[in-house]
Enzyme design. Structure first.
Site, PDB file in Angstrom:
ATOM      1  N   LYS A  43      67.179   0.340  20.499  1.00 28.66           N
ATOM      2  CA  LYS A  43      66.087   1.409  20.977  1.00 28.66           C
ATOM      3  C   LYS A  43      65.288   0.734  21.935  1.00 28.66           C
ATOM      4  O   LYS A  43      65.210  -0.479  22.121  1.00 28.66           O
ATOM      5  CB  LYS A  43      65.165   1.112  19.454  1.00 28.66           C
ATOM      6  N   HIS A  61      57.941  17.857  15.761  1.00 27.68           N
ATOM      7  CA  HIS A  61      59.064  18.513  16.324  1.00 27.68           C
ATOM      8  C   HIS A  61      59.856  18.837  15.355  1.00 27.68           C
ATOM      9  O   HIS A  61      60.503  19.912  15.148  1.00 27.68           O
ATOM     10  CB  HIS A  61      59.676  17.490  17.429  1.00 27.68           C
TER      11      HIS A  61
HETATM   12  P1  NAD Z   1      56.407  14.242  16.007  1.00 27.65           P
HETATM   13  O1  NAD Z   1      55.558  13.074  16.901  1.00 27.65           O
HETATM   14  O2  NAD Z   1      56.863  15.560  16.806  1.00 27.65           O
HETATM   15  O3  NAD Z   1      55.655  14.493  14.717  1.00 27.65           O
HETATM   16  C1  NAD Z   1      54.909  13.865  13.709  1.00 27.65           C
HETATM   17  C2  NAD Z   1      53.839  14.684  13.295  1.00 27.65           C
HETATM   18  O4  NAD Z   1      53.342  13.823  12.309  1.00 27.65           O
HETATM   19  C3  NAD Z   1      52.852  15.070  14.390  1.00 27.65           C
HETATM   20  O5  NAD Z   1      52.596  16.507  13.944  1.00 27.65           O
HETATM   21  C4  NAD Z   1      51.510  14.646  13.552  1.00 27.65           C
HETATM   22  O6  NAD Z   1      50.376  15.105  14.025  1.00 27.65           O
HETATM   23  C5  NAD Z   1      51.732  14.192  12.334  1.00 27.65           C
HETATM   24  N1  NAD Z   1      51.111  12.962  11.685  1.00 27.65           N
HETATM   25  C6  NAD Z   1      50.702  11.935  12.189  1.00 27.65           C
HETATM   26  N2  NAD Z   1      49.977  11.153  11.350  1.00 27.65           N
HETATM   27  C7  NAD Z   1      50.005  11.937  10.050  1.00 27.65           C
HETATM   28  C8  NAD Z   1      49.473  11.875   8.838  1.00 27.65           C
HETATM   29  N3  NAD Z   1      48.648  10.431   8.539  1.00 27.65           N
HETATM   30  N4  NAD Z   1      49.708  12.730   7.916  1.00 27.65           N
HETATM   31  C9  NAD Z   1      50.167  13.931   8.215  1.00 27.65           C
HETATM   32  N5  NAD Z   1      50.852  13.957   9.544  1.00 27.65           N
HETATM   33  C10 NAD Z   1      50.580  13.127  10.397  1.00 27.65           C
HETATM   34  O7  NAD Z   1      57.609  13.559  15.555  1.00 27.65           O
HETATM   35  P2  NAD Z   1      59.051  14.109  15.336  1.00 27.65           P
HETATM   36  O8  NAD Z   1      59.820  14.017  16.438  1.00 27.65           O
HETATM   37  O9  NAD Z   1      58.775  15.255  14.538  1.00 27.65           O
HETATM   38  O10 NAD Z   1      59.444  12.959  14.348  1.00 27.65           O
HETATM   39  C11 NAD Z   1      58.999  12.655  12.904  1.00 27.65           C
HETATM   40  C12 NAD Z   1      59.651  11.473  12.276  1.00 27.65           C
HETATM   41  O11 NAD Z   1      61.082  11.719  12.318  1.00 27.65           O
HETATM   42  C13 NAD Z   1      59.420  10.079  13.057  1.00 27.65           C
HETATM   43  O12 NAD Z   1      59.367   9.127  12.089  1.00 27.65           O
HETATM   44  C14 NAD Z   1      60.712  10.043  13.847  1.00 27.65           C
HETATM   45  O13 NAD Z   1      61.206   8.708  14.363  1.00 27.65           O
HETATM   46  C15 NAD Z   1      61.817  10.518  12.811  1.00 27.65           C
HETATM   47  N6  NAD Z   1      62.857  11.075  13.505  1.00 27.65           N
HETATM   48  C16 NAD Z   1      62.668  12.074  14.576  1.00 27.65           C
HETATM   49  C17 NAD Z   1      63.909  12.508  15.139  1.00 27.65           C
HETATM   50  C18 NAD Z   1      64.090  13.784  16.088  1.00 27.65           C
HETATM   51  O14 NAD Z   1      64.930  14.368  16.474  1.00 27.65           O
HETATM   52  N7  NAD Z   1      62.929  13.941  16.594  1.00 27.65           N
HETATM   53  C19 NAD Z   1      65.355  12.169  14.735  1.00 27.65           C
HETATM   54  C20 NAD Z   1      65.267  11.249  13.544  1.00 27.65           C
HETATM   55  C21 NAD Z   1      64.145  10.743  13.064  1.00 27.65           C
END
Ligand code: NAD
Length: 352
Positions: free
Chosen positions: A85, A188
């Site tokens: 990472k 996302h």
């Molecule tokens: P992102 O940043 O697009 O979305 C995160 C969302 O959470 C945002 O809409 C934000 O406003 C919201 N948020 C933040 N604090 C919050 C709270 N206290 N309560 C409610 N909502 C809150 O991130 P993402 O890409 O959607 O990823 C989300 C999670 O999934 C992360 O932990 C990431 O590591 C994990 N993940 C993502 C992927 C991927 O393909 N993007 C793959 C594996 C794991």
């Protein structure tokens, strides 16, 4: 300073993380950490996140935890990859984003392919394009051959398959139709997942600190919404889906949950390993995070290794079977699902 270094290296050792690399670039304001958990099965592939951190220590710890998570995710998904990472400590302003990500690319290139980077929180496909001008050890650029550019929708698809497995195992349901899913985080992955669930006929309750995302889900997906994090945790539902950040599942939140299943996309959902046991004691089935959210990694690895889209989607569908196996083993071995998953991942790493 010595104490800090020793603590971090001891932490790396306790997580079996083999390499830590740090770089600063005064000109662009770049401060960067790369953690490589191992390269036993292949080069360490993992996203490059660019978010603010309260301290360098916090960033290094995050990099180590996430690298281990990527290593286990690759192993359990049967991918020829190690886990790594990159963490960029986002400055208040990035005055020249191109120069900043060129510096990232030069640093990655120095590792000679032991680490391959990809898009993650706070970085974009365009940033990957800039990195690609300095190194070939990058994927998720805009030049990929897949019709989908952003891995998030494939992560969401894998989570959907994982939820289907959990619903079958815990509730005896063949479909998610009519089930009530509470989603925390509509970013996302969370929003893509909400759309897929809506199309499956599931009922949704959502919470995000971003009110626009919530309003969108309410109007587009007929979702109900809650006004706070505690309220979504306490929502009586069939599946609770943590889709925002790590560490949400802890002593406080476990006591609040009113769902028989926890299955979401967030990485490192359990604040401490013992929270897997705490969930099981409450009779809550936990879909281990790095197993259910592997869709993005499977896709990213396929893009890097020129695997076709059809084969990739089929592999992501397989998250259903992997989780079913973990749930079955957990019952047979009387161990938590997270322990079973960790043991399987470690076995795959040893077998190689
Ligand atoms: P992102 O940043 O697009 O979305 C995160 C969302 O959470 C945002 O809409 C934000 O406003 C919201 N948020 C933040 N604090 C919050 C709270 N206290 N309560 C409610 N909502 C809150 O991130 P993402 O890409 O959607 O990823 C989300 C999670 O999934 C992360 O932990 C990431 O590591 C994990 N993940 C993502 C992927 C991927 O393909 N993007 C793959 C594996 C794991």
């Amino acid at each position: 300073m010595k104490q800090l270094e020793r603590d971090l290296l001891e932490y790396a050792e306790s997580m079996q993380c083999q390499e830590l690399h740090m770089n600063v670039d005064e000109e662009t304001g770049l401060k960067m950490v790369i953690a490589i958990h191992n390269t036993i099965l292949g080069p360490a592939l993992g996203g490059c996140r660019c978010i603010p951190y309260p301290s360098t220590t916090a960033a290094v710890i995050d990099a180590i935890r996430l690298a281990q998570c990527m290593a286990y995710k690759a192993a359990i998904s049967n991918l020829p990859l190690g886990g790594g990472k990159a963490v960029l400590l986002r400055p208040k302003t990035i005055s020249d984003r191109t120069a900043y990500f060129k510096a990232v690319g030069r640093f990655i290139n120095q590792l000679n392919g032991r680490y391959i980077t990809a898009v993650d929180s706070g970085t974009t496909i365009q940033d990957m394009d800039v990195i690609a001008t300095e190194t070939r050890y990058v994927t998720t650029t805009s030049h990929g051959v897949f019709t989908v550019a952003d891995p998030s929708s494939l992560t969401a698809f894998g989570v959907l398959r994982g939820m289907q497995a959990a619903a079958k195992f815990k509730l005896g349901k063949d479909s998610l139709k009519g089930l009530h899913v509470a989603i925390q985080g509509l970013g996302h992955v969370g929003y893509s997942l909400a759309k897929l669930l809506y199309n499956e006929g599931a009922r949704l309750t959502v919470f995000d600190i971003d009110k626009n995302a919530v309003n969108h889900a309410v109007s587009e997906l007929k979702a109900a919404s809650t006004s706070s994090l505690d309220a979504i945790l306490k929502t009586e539902c069939d599946i609770f889906a943590p889709c925002a950040f790590g560490g949400l599942i802890n002593d406080k939140s476990i006591a609040m949950l009113r769902a028989p299943i926890v299955a979401g996309c967030a990485n490192n959902q359990l604040e401490e390993p013992y929270h897997g046991e705490a969930l099981a004691r409450r009779g809550i089935l936990y879909a281990p995070d790095y197993v259910i959210n592997a869709g993005g990694l499977i896709y990213v690895a396929a893009q890097y290794n020129h695997i076709t889209e059809d084969v990739t989607l089929h592999k992501i569908e397989g998250i259903y079977d992997t989780l079913m196996h973990i749930f079955d083993q957990s019952e047979i071995e009387k161990r938590t699902t997270s322990e079973v998953a960790d043991n399987l991942a470690k076995q795959y790493l040893q077998k190689s």
